[in-house]
Design a protein around this motif. Structure first.
Motif, mmCIF file in Angstrom:
data_model
loop_
_atom_site.group_PDB
_atom_site.id
_atom_site.type_symbol
_atom_site.label_atom_id
_atom_site.label_comp_id
_atom_site.label_asym_id
_atom_site.label_seq_id
_atom_site.Cartn_x
_atom_site.Cartn_y
_atom_site.Cartn_z
ATOM 1 N N PRO A 175 0.940 -1.085 -0.182
ATOM 2 C CA PRO A 175 0.144 -0.130 -0.220
ATOM 3 C C PRO A 175 0.752 1.015 0.110
ATOM 4 O O PRO A 175 2.079 1.905 0.375
ATOM 5 C CB PRO A 175 -0.728 0.192 1.151
ATOM 6 C CG PRO A 175 -0.327 -1.349 1.590
ATOM 7 C CD PRO A 175 0.744 -1.651 1.395
ATOM 8 N N THR A 213 -2.022 5.182 2.726
ATOM 9 C CA THR A 213 -3.515 4.582 3.511
ATOM 10 C C THR A 213 -3.851 5.316 4.188
ATOM 11 O O THR A 213 -3.746 5.274 6.143
ATOM 12 C CB THR A 213 -3.602 2.822 3.338
ATOM 13 O OG1 THR A 213 -3.379 2.741 2.037
ATOM 14 C CG2 THR A 213 -5.208 2.195 3.375
ATOM 15 N N THR A 242 0.678 11.777 -4.187
ATOM 16 C CA THR A 242 -0.159 11.108 -5.207
ATOM 17 C C THR A 242 -0.626 11.273 -6.412
ATOM 18 O O THR A 242 -1.818 12.547 -5.996
ATOM 19 C CB THR A 242 -1.353 10.390 -3.986
ATOM 20 O OG1 THR A 242 -0.278 9.817 -2.723
ATOM 21 C CG2 THR A 242 -1.723 9.134 -4.390
ATOM 22 N N GLY A 267 -5.537 6.213 -0.206
ATOM 23 C CA GLY A 267 -6.380 5.431 0.315
ATOM 24 C C GLY A 267 -7.383 4.796 0.571
ATOM 25 O O GLY A 267 -6.912 5.404 2.336
ATOM 26 N N GLU A 310 -9.788 -0.612 -0.364
ATOM 27 C CA GLU A 310 -8.975 -0.811 -1.873
ATOM 28 C C GLU A 310 -7.898 -1.752 -1.729
ATOM 29 O O GLU A 310 -7.342 -2.294 -2.211
ATOM 30 C CB GLU A 310 -8.925 0.576 -1.861
ATOM 31 C CG GLU A 310 -9.917 0.957 -2.532
ATOM 32 C CD GLU A 310 -9.605 3.401 -2.948
ATOM 33 O OE1 GLU A 310 -10.114 3.238 -3.824
ATOM 34 O OE2 GLU A 310 -9.257 3.615 -2.138
ATOM 35 N N VAL A 370 -0.326 -0.627 -4.504
ATOM 36 C CA VAL A 370 -1.896 0.018 -4.105
ATOM 37 C C VAL A 370 -2.088 1.107 -4.080
ATOM 38 O O VAL A 370 -1.685 1.467 -2.328
ATOM 39 C CB VAL A 370 -2.847 -0.964 -3.329
ATOM 40 C CG1 VAL A 370 -4.603 -0.613 -3.782
ATOM 41 C CG2 VAL A 370 -2.768 -2.837 -4.372
ATOM 42 N N ASP A 371 -1.179 2.246 -4.416
ATOM 43 C CA ASP A 371 -1.257 3.342 -4.314
ATOM 44 C C ASP A 371 -1.092 4.795 -4.749
ATOM 45 O O ASP A 371 -1.108 5.772 -4.702
ATOM 46 C CB ASP A 371 0.517 3.554 -4.156
ATOM 47 C CG ASP A 371 1.218 3.550 -5.370
ATOM 48 O OD1 ASP A 371 0.156 2.793 -6.314
ATOM 49 O OD2 ASP A 371 2.216 3.528 -5.667
ATOM 50 N N GLY A 372 -2.477 4.849 -5.530
ATOM 51 C CA GLY A 372 -2.944 5.783 -6.089
ATOM 52 C C GLY A 372 -1.589 6.830 -7.568
ATOM 53 O O GLY A 372 -1.670 7.305 -7.305
#
Ligand SMILES: NC(=O)c1ccc[n+]([C@@H]2O[C@H](COP(=O)([O-])OP(=O)(O)OC[C@H]3O[C@@H](n4cnc5c(N)ncnc54)[C@H](OP(=O)(O)O)[C@@H]3O)[C@@H](O)[C@H]2O)c1
Length: 249
Positions: free
Chosen positions: A186, A189, A210, A216, A220, A243-245
């Motif tokens: 991640p 988040t 980001t 996040g 997600e 998963v980090d924009g």
């Protein structure tokens, strides 16, 4: 194709809060019997109640992963609940932010124990049975901090780089057995833990880095874990799914 987890038991460490709780809810929604775990019995009980209220099945197993003995007790107690663990999500983590000059021995010990020693010992205790059965899935929750050079989180970044590497080592050791290992990393988040460990200025700075323009959400991250543990990912071994924009770009 289906990612149904019906008939499987999933142990999610650190599922009394934040990302781990979202993972527990998601895997239970896919039909897994989820073992919720952490030190906080009340918050763990709330997660179990919520899963049951939504029609899923779960139990809470108390665990303090700051010692090897705690990790060993969790492995035994979790395996005893349904008789087997099919999915292990090594999510529990601590993130005391400190620069190199500010890193104390206590910070190093805490981070090494919870972020590296516990997942290593839990995996070592649970994997031989999965390998003997020829099936199983492990997801390690890493971090973008394990791949990027960020300042101010020295021991934490090193611990996350280590967990990324443990995923690769376990693939080398176990891929032929049918057990799969992957990492979800991640970016920033919004969780109880990240809010407690950052101030508003740092949070704004993280969001400004980001591309997606926001932090996040735990669900997600949970979606990525649900994909990796399921059958749709049956040929995916050793992935590092960020998963980090876009913050790591
Ligand atoms: N939030 C972010 O921005 C972010 C970004 C990248 C990676 N991550 C990673 O995501 C994971 C979850 O983070 P989060 O943001 O959801 O944090 P969180 O809200 O603080 O949750 C951490 C979880 O870990 C458990 N835990 C901590 N120390 C423990 C110990 N000694 N023994 C057993 N359980 C322990 C906590 O349970 P108890 O309090 O009940 O013990 C809690 O359930 C961590 O590995 C973190 O490094 C987070």
């Amino acid at each position: 194709m289906t990612n149904s987890l019906q008939g499987q038991t999933a142990l999610v460490t650190g599922s009394t809060s934040g990302i781990g709780r979202a993972i527990a809810l998601r895997l239970a929604g896919l039909g897994a019997h989820v073992i919720v775990s952490g030190r906080d019995d009340a918050r763990g009980g709330d997660v179990v109640e919520r899963i049951r209220a939504e029609g899923g099945s779960a139990d809470f197993v108390h665990a303090d992963l700051s010692t090897g003995a705690g990790a060993a007790r969790l492995a035994d107690a979790a395996a005893a609940v349904t008789g087997q663990i099919d999915i292990l999500v090594n999510n529990a983590g601590v993130f005391p932010f400190a620069s190199t000059a500010d890193t104390t021995e206590d910070i190093v010990d805490q981070v090494l124990a919870v972020n590296i020693k516990a997942p290593l010992l839990l995996t070592s205790a649970l994997i031989p049975t999965m390998a003997a059965r020829g099936t199983g899935s492990v997801v390690n929750v890493g971090s973008v901090a394990g791949s990027m050079a960020l300042t101010g989180a020295t021991a934490y970044s090193a611990s996350k780089a280590a967990i990324h590497q443990l995923t690769r080592v376990w693939v080398a050791e176990y891929a032929t057995s049918g057990v799969r290992f992957n990492t979800v990393a991640p970016g920033y988040t919004e969780t109880e833990g990240s809010q407690a460990n950052t101030d508003e200025a740092l949070r704004a700075a993280l969001v400004s880095l980001t591309p997606a323009g926001r932090g996040g959400r735990p669900d997600e991250i949970a979606d990525a874990v649900a994909f990796l543990v399921g059958d749709d990912a049956r040929y995916i071994h050793g992935a590092l799914l960020t998963v980090d924009g876009g913050s790591g770009v």
